[in-house]
Design a protein around this motif. Sequence first.
Motif, PDB file in Angstrom:
ATOM      1  N   UNK A  93      29.461 -39.489 -28.851  1.00 39.82           N
ATOM      2  CA  UNK A  93      30.116 -40.404 -29.781  1.00 39.82           C
ATOM      3  C   UNK A  93      29.121 -40.921 -30.808  1.00 39.82           C
ATOM      4  N   UNK A  94      27.905 -41.212 -30.369  1.00 36.42           N
ATOM      5  CA  UNK A  94      26.880 -41.666 -31.295  1.00 36.42           C
ATOM      6  C   UNK A  94      26.580 -40.587 -32.335  1.00 36.42           C
ATOM      7  N   UNK A  95      26.406 -39.372 -31.869  1.00 35.30           N
ATOM      8  CA  UNK A  95      26.062 -38.277 -32.775  1.00 35.30           C
ATOM      9  C   UNK A  95      27.201 -37.916 -33.717  1.00 35.30           C
ATOM     10  N   UNK A  96      28.434 -38.276 -33.360  1.00 39.60           N
ATOM     11  CA  UNK A  96      29.589 -37.956 -34.210  1.00 39.60           C
ATOM     12  C   UNK A  96      29.785 -38.954 -35.340  1.00 39.60           C
ATOM     13  N   UNK A  97      29.035 -40.060 -35.322  1.00 36.57           N
ATOM     14  CA  UNK A  97      29.157 -41.043 -36.394  1.00 36.57           C
ATOM     15  C   UNK A  97      28.672 -40.442 -37.707  1.00 36.57           C
ATOM     16  N   UNK A  98      29.305 -40.836 -38.794  1.00 38.82           N
ATOM     17  CA  UNK A  98      28.910 -40.340 -40.106  1.00 38.82           C
ATOM     18  C   UNK A  98      27.532 -40.880 -40.456  1.00 38.82           C
ATOM     19  N   UNK A  99      26.633 -40.013 -40.933  1.00 42.65           N
ATOM     20  CA  UNK A  99      25.319 -40.443 -41.380  1.00 42.65           C
ATOM     21  C   UNK A  99      24.456 -40.972 -40.245  1.00 42.65           C
ATOM     22  N   UNK A 101      21.290 -40.780 -39.567  1.00 39.59           N
ATOM     23  CA  UNK A 101      20.412 -39.801 -38.934  1.00 39.59           C
ATOM     24  C   UNK A 101      19.210 -40.473 -38.275  1.00 39.59           C
ATOM     25  N   UNK A 102      18.525 -41.336 -39.022  1.00 39.14           N
ATOM     26  CA  UNK A 102      17.334 -42.006 -38.476  1.00 39.14           C
ATOM     27  C   UNK A 102      17.700 -42.921 -37.313  1.00 39.14           C
ATOM     28  N   UNK A 103      18.835 -43.597 -37.416  1.00 34.42           N
ATOM     29  CA  UNK A 103      19.288 -44.477 -36.330  1.00 34.42           C
ATOM     30  C   UNK A 103      19.519 -43.668 -35.059  1.00 34.42           C
ATOM     31  N   UNK A 104      20.161 -42.531 -35.185  1.00 35.06           N
ATOM     32  CA  UNK A 104      20.437 -41.681 -34.024  1.00 35.06           C
ATOM     33  C   UNK A 104      19.133 -41.219 -33.371  1.00 35.06           C
ATOM     34  N   UNK A 105      18.166 -40.865 -34.199  1.00 30.50           N
ATOM     35  CA  UNK A 105      16.875 -40.430 -33.660  1.00 30.50           C
ATOM     36  C   UNK A 105      16.181 -41.579 -32.932  1.00 30.50           C
ATOM     37  N   UNK A 106      16.236 -42.778 -33.525  1.00 29.02           N
ATOM     38  CA  UNK A 106      15.599 -43.945 -32.904  1.00 29.02           C
ATOM     39  C   UNK A 106      16.253 -44.292 -31.572  1.00 29.02           C
ATOM     40  N   UNK A 107      17.585 -44.256 -31.527  1.00 28.56           N
ATOM     41  CA  UNK A 107      18.301 -44.581 -30.290  1.00 28.56           C
ATOM     42  C   UNK A 107      17.986 -43.543 -29.212  1.00 28.56           C
ATOM     43  N   UNK A 108      17.943 -42.279 -29.591  1.00 28.55           N
ATOM     44  CA  UNK A 108      17.628 -41.224 -28.628  1.00 28.55           C
ATOM     45  C   UNK A 108      16.221 -41.403 -28.061  1.00 28.55           C
ATOM     46  N   UNK A 109      15.246 -41.698 -28.929  1.00 29.97           N
ATOM     47  CA  UNK A 109      13.868 -41.902 -28.473  1.00 29.97           C
ATOM     48  C   UNK A 109      13.769 -43.125 -27.571  1.00 29.97           C
ATOM     49  N   UNK A 110      14.453 -44.195 -27.961  1.00 32.13           N
ATOM     50  CA  UNK A 110      14.444 -45.409 -27.157  1.00 32.13           C
ATOM     51  C   UNK A 110      15.048 -45.152 -25.785  1.00 32.13           C
ATOM     52  N   UNK A 111      16.136 -44.409 -25.751  1.00 36.27           N
ATOM     53  CA  UNK A 111      16.787 -44.072 -24.482  1.00 36.27           C
ATOM     54  C   UNK A 111      15.863 -43.237 -23.603  1.00 36.27           C
ATOM     55  N   UNK A 112      15.185 -42.284 -24.202  1.00 38.09           N
ATOM     56  CA  UNK A 112      14.258 -41.437 -23.440  1.00 38.09           C
ATOM     57  C   UNK A 112      13.118 -42.253 -22.833  1.00 38.09           C
ATOM     58  N   UNK A 113      12.563 -43.185 -23.626  1.00 38.54           N
ATOM     59  CA  UNK A 113      11.471 -44.026 -23.128  1.00 38.54           C
ATOM     60  C   UNK A 113      11.936 -44.854 -21.938  1.00 38.54           C
ATOM     61  N   UNK A 114      13.123 -45.449 -22.069  1.00 41.98           N
ATOM     62  CA  UNK A 114      13.645 -46.288 -20.993  1.00 41.98           C
ATOM     63  C   UNK A 114      13.885 -45.459 -19.727  1.00 41.98           C
ATOM     64  N   UNK A 115      14.422 -44.263 -19.890  1.00 45.78           N
ATOM     65  CA  UNK A 115      14.666 -43.395 -18.737  1.00 45.78           C
ATOM     66  C   UNK A 115      13.363 -43.058 -18.017  1.00 45.78           C
ATOM     67  N   UNK A 116      12.331 -42.727 -18.779  1.00 42.65           N
ATOM     68  CA  UNK A 116      11.055 -42.357 -18.172  1.00 42.65           C
ATOM     69  C   UNK A 116      10.396 -43.561 -17.500  1.00 42.65           C
TER      70      UNK A 116
END
Length: 361
Positions: A93-99, A101-116
């Motif tokens: 759903x996040x990736x399907x939002x219009x535009x 791009x940088x926000x999606x990358x930041x959220x993905x990186x933040x999620x990865x850090x938290x998971x690790x």
Amino acid sequence: MSDINNPLNNGRRHNEDLNKLLDEMDSILKRNPMRGVYDDLFANKLPIIEDNTAPPNGTDGQYARFDPGNNPFEPEETEDAPPPKSLEELMEELNSLVGLKKVKEDVKSLTNVVKIMKMRKERGLPEVDMSLHLVFTGNPGTGKTTVARLLSGIYREIGVLSKGHLVEVDRSRLVAKYVGQTAPQVMEVVNEAMGGVLFIDEAYSLVSRRGENDFGYEAVDTLLKAMEDNRDDLIVIVAGYPDKMEEFLDSNPGLQSRFNKYINFDDYSPEELMDIFRGMCKKNGYKPTEDAEEKVKQMLEFLHETRSDSFANARTVRNLFEKLLTIQADRLAEKESVSDEELSLITEEDLDKIDLNELMR
């Protein structure tokens, strides 16, 4: 007729008795009679009264036992409540939002850090003390609330939050008008957001007014303490214009230490605004003619080129779409019969009646 037998007096006495009974109930339940009764019934669990059980070991005494019974009014118990979305569904759903791009990358990186970090903790490796509270900067209508809601669900799915809901507030929910009311008001909001994300829109407004009768700074101090006390199951996201958010964070050293992660939401491009408009039409079963679509494109390009710092982005597109629906409805209502195709069609004639000055406000 005597006063004793006067039915009006009887009615007054009944009202007085009823008011006294309600006051006693409010006193027993230790609640503000002006707060929402329906919130207590349908959203929150009511504490068991007169329970003398000692608090569990390791607590500071601020402990309330809640009714463990099957309360039919609790939203998680209802059959109609949709199941929580999976991590994969939320990311999709996040990736399907219009535009964004940088926000999606930041959220993905933040999620990865938290998971690790969570994985390291589970395996007994040294923990890094990280603040998960966030600053969202950007103009109105850039998707900040939508992303915050998705992020709350993502954090729930990776085990950071217990509930993963979003509570959105502004200054009016946090700052009271009289002495002694602000701290309880802030804690009421914090308790509502426990297990999820507290999203404070236009957070800079908390400290923008300096005066004897303003309690914005008290709200900030109370919030900071609540964040520290509930750091394991509460995330706070503050949002607003970039320059004003810098002033907000500089107003209190505690804010700077807790909010050290920024996600910036850029304005949408004209092409992205057009994609948002097309998405609204598709979702709601409307179809603009080719000429109408070209005119919408021209309007959005003009609005983007002449935008100010308060440009409303997707909200402007929403306003345009809703104005078109009103104009179309006025046009069709004059006809004796209307076909299904006409009910769905947006024409160039409809666009000609749009006042761009209204959309620029």
